[in-house]
Motif scaffolding. Sequence first.
Motif, mmCIF file in Angstrom:
data_model
loop_
_atom_site.group_PDB
_atom_site.id
_atom_site.type_symbol
_atom_site.label_atom_id
_atom_site.label_comp_id
_atom_site.label_asym_id
_atom_site.label_seq_id
_atom_site.Cartn_x
_atom_site.Cartn_y
_atom_site.Cartn_z
ATOM 1 N N LEU A 294 21.506 43.798 52.584
ATOM 2 C CA LEU A 294 21.221 44.365 53.966
ATOM 3 C C LEU A 294 19.691 44.828 54.023
ATOM 4 O O LEU A 294 19.159 44.397 55.091
ATOM 5 C CB LEU A 294 22.157 45.641 54.267
ATOM 6 C CG LEU A 294 23.668 45.235 54.359
ATOM 7 C CD1 LEU A 294 24.214 46.648 54.677
ATOM 8 C CD2 LEU A 294 23.928 44.464 55.361
ATOM 9 N N ASP A 295 19.068 45.316 52.940
ATOM 10 C CA ASP A 295 17.798 45.730 52.961
ATOM 11 C C ASP A 295 16.910 44.510 53.026
ATOM 12 O O ASP A 295 15.914 44.432 53.887
ATOM 13 C CB ASP A 295 17.217 46.610 51.935
ATOM 14 C CG ASP A 295 17.732 48.028 51.929
ATOM 15 O OD1 ASP A 295 18.475 48.693 52.979
ATOM 16 O OD2 ASP A 295 17.758 48.734 50.749
ATOM 17 N N LEU B 42 17.652 41.490 54.606
ATOM 18 C CA LEU B 42 17.868 40.970 55.748
ATOM 19 C C LEU B 42 17.148 41.836 56.716
ATOM 20 O O LEU B 42 16.501 41.199 57.728
ATOM 21 C CB LEU B 42 19.289 41.305 56.180
ATOM 22 C CG LEU B 42 20.241 40.158 55.342
ATOM 23 C CD1 LEU B 42 21.869 40.391 55.440
ATOM 24 C CD2 LEU B 42 19.757 38.497 55.377
ATOM 25 N N ASP B 43 17.023 43.153 56.718
ATOM 26 C CA ASP B 43 16.282 43.992 57.685
ATOM 27 C C ASP B 43 15.001 43.700 57.375
ATOM 28 O O ASP B 43 14.206 43.469 58.309
ATOM 29 C CB ASP B 43 16.381 45.261 57.143
ATOM 30 C CG ASP B 43 17.705 45.736 57.750
ATOM 31 O OD1 ASP B 43 18.290 45.320 58.754
ATOM 32 O OD2 ASP B 43 18.415 46.855 57.359
ATOM 33 N N ARG C 288 25.381 45.417 48.013
ATOM 34 C CA ARG C 288 25.430 45.411 49.366
ATOM 35 C C ARG C 288 24.212 45.997 50.087
ATOM 36 O O ARG C 288 23.801 45.283 51.094
ATOM 37 C CB ARG C 288 26.962 46.142 49.803
ATOM 38 C CG ARG C 288 26.867 45.916 51.323
ATOM 39 C CD ARG C 288 27.908 46.794 52.073
ATOM 40 N NE ARG C 288 29.011 46.774 51.285
ATOM 41 C CZ ARG C 288 30.263 46.294 51.260
ATOM 42 N NH1 ARG C 288 30.046 45.220 52.067
ATOM 43 N NH2 ARG C 288 31.309 46.439 50.349
ATOM 44 N N GLN C 289 23.562 47.023 49.852
ATOM 45 C CA GLN C 289 22.480 47.672 50.459
ATOM 46 C C GLN C 289 21.076 46.927 50.084
ATOM 47 O O GLN C 289 20.537 46.735 50.972
ATOM 48 C CB GLN C 289 22.313 49.028 49.734
ATOM 49 C CG GLN C 289 21.304 49.961 50.584
ATOM 50 C CD GLN C 289 21.520 49.966 52.082
ATOM 51 O OE1 GLN C 289 23.002 50.328 52.414
ATOM 52 N NE2 GLN C 289 20.865 49.695 52.935
ATOM 53 N N PHE D 26 28.059 40.632 55.738
ATOM 54 C CA PHE D 26 28.108 41.663 54.514
ATOM 55 C C PHE D 26 28.502 43.261 54.570
ATOM 56 O O PHE D 26 29.124 43.616 53.662
ATOM 57 C CB PHE D 26 26.661 41.447 53.960
ATOM 58 C CG PHE D 26 26.657 40.357 53.180
ATOM 59 C CD1 PHE D 26 26.984 40.136 51.850
ATOM 60 C CD2 PHE D 26 25.819 39.287 53.775
ATOM 61 C CE1 PHE D 26 26.674 39.113 50.745
ATOM 62 C CE2 PHE D 26 25.581 38.112 52.814
ATOM 63 C CZ PHE D 26 25.869 38.334 51.651
ATOM 64 N N LYS D 27 28.498 43.400 55.917
ATOM 65 C CA LYS D 27 28.964 44.898 56.264
ATOM 66 C C LYS D 27 30.758 44.705 56.198
ATOM 67 O O LYS D 27 31.157 46.085 55.763
ATOM 68 C CB LYS D 27 28.443 45.340 57.580
ATOM 69 C CG LYS D 27 27.161 45.848 57.406
ATOM 70 C CD LYS D 27 26.706 46.366 58.838
ATOM 71 C CE LYS D 27 25.227 46.872 58.801
ATOM 72 N NZ LYS D 27 24.886 47.284 60.133
ATOM 73 N N TYR E 126 24.582 37.506 59.475
ATOM 74 C CA TYR E 126 24.788 37.504 57.900
ATOM 75 C C TYR E 126 25.113 39.300 57.871
ATOM 76 O O TYR E 126 25.679 39.505 56.737
ATOM 77 C CB TYR E 126 23.555 37.136 57.063
ATOM 78 C CG TYR E 126 23.683 35.924 56.840
ATOM 79 C CD1 TYR E 126 24.644 35.177 56.261
ATOM 80 C CD2 TYR E 126 22.483 35.027 56.953
ATOM 81 C CE1 TYR E 126 24.756 33.972 55.727
ATOM 82 C CE2 TYR E 126 22.320 33.553 56.384
ATOM 83 C CZ TYR E 126 23.651 33.049 56.152
ATOM 84 O OH TYR E 126 23.396 31.925 55.817
ATOM 85 N N LYS E 127 24.210 40.096 58.210
ATOM 86 C CA LYS E 127 24.285 41.585 58.221
ATOM 87 C C LYS E 127 25.946 42.009 58.598
ATOM 88 O O LYS E 127 26.495 42.631 57.778
ATOM 89 C CB LYS E 127 23.394 42.384 59.060
ATOM 90 C CG LYS E 127 21.982 42.452 58.766
ATOM 91 C CD LYS E 127 21.093 43.300 59.559
ATOM 92 C CE LYS E 127 21.481 44.747 59.382
ATOM 93 N NZ LYS E 127 20.523 45.441 60.197
ATOM 94 N N LEU F 46 20.450 35.901 61.022
ATOM 95 C CA LEU F 46 20.255 37.138 60.283
ATOM 96 C C LEU F 46 21.131 38.257 60.403
ATOM 97 O O LEU F 46 21.851 39.155 59.672
ATOM 98 C CB LEU F 46 18.799 37.669 60.286
ATOM 99 C CG LEU F 46 17.737 36.705 59.467
ATOM 100 C CD1 LEU F 46 16.549 37.186 59.735
ATOM 101 C CD2 LEU F 46 18.121 36.590 57.888
ATOM 102 N N SER F 47 21.411 38.580 61.879
ATOM 103 C CA SER F 47 22.426 39.753 62.483
ATOM 104 C C SER F 47 23.843 38.964 62.209
ATOM 105 O O SER F 47 24.597 40.048 61.559
ATOM 106 C CB SER F 47 22.307 39.566 64.022
ATOM 107 O OG SER F 47 20.700 40.152 64.189
#
Length: 69
Positions: free
Chosen positions: A17-18, A20-21, A13-14, A50-51, A46-47, A43-44
């Motif tokens: 997220l990384d 996507l950031d 997951r991280q 996934f969270k 998707y974040k 992208l936001s």
Amino acid sequence: MAELYKTLTPAFRQQILDSLDQQLRELDACQENALVAVQRLGLSSYKALFKALPDGYPVPITKGGRYDG
């Protein structure tokens, strides 16, 4: 391409997220316009997705190891 599934772990997951950031940071260099705004929104989203997914969720990936998210 073969579609495989990888279990969503905290570490995976991280990584997602990384990634996507990083894509969001790349958009900082772009001039703001409708296309950039739409990409930021996607992208936001998707974040947030996934969270919210639980650990153990099967994430589809391609054989090369990339997630399709």
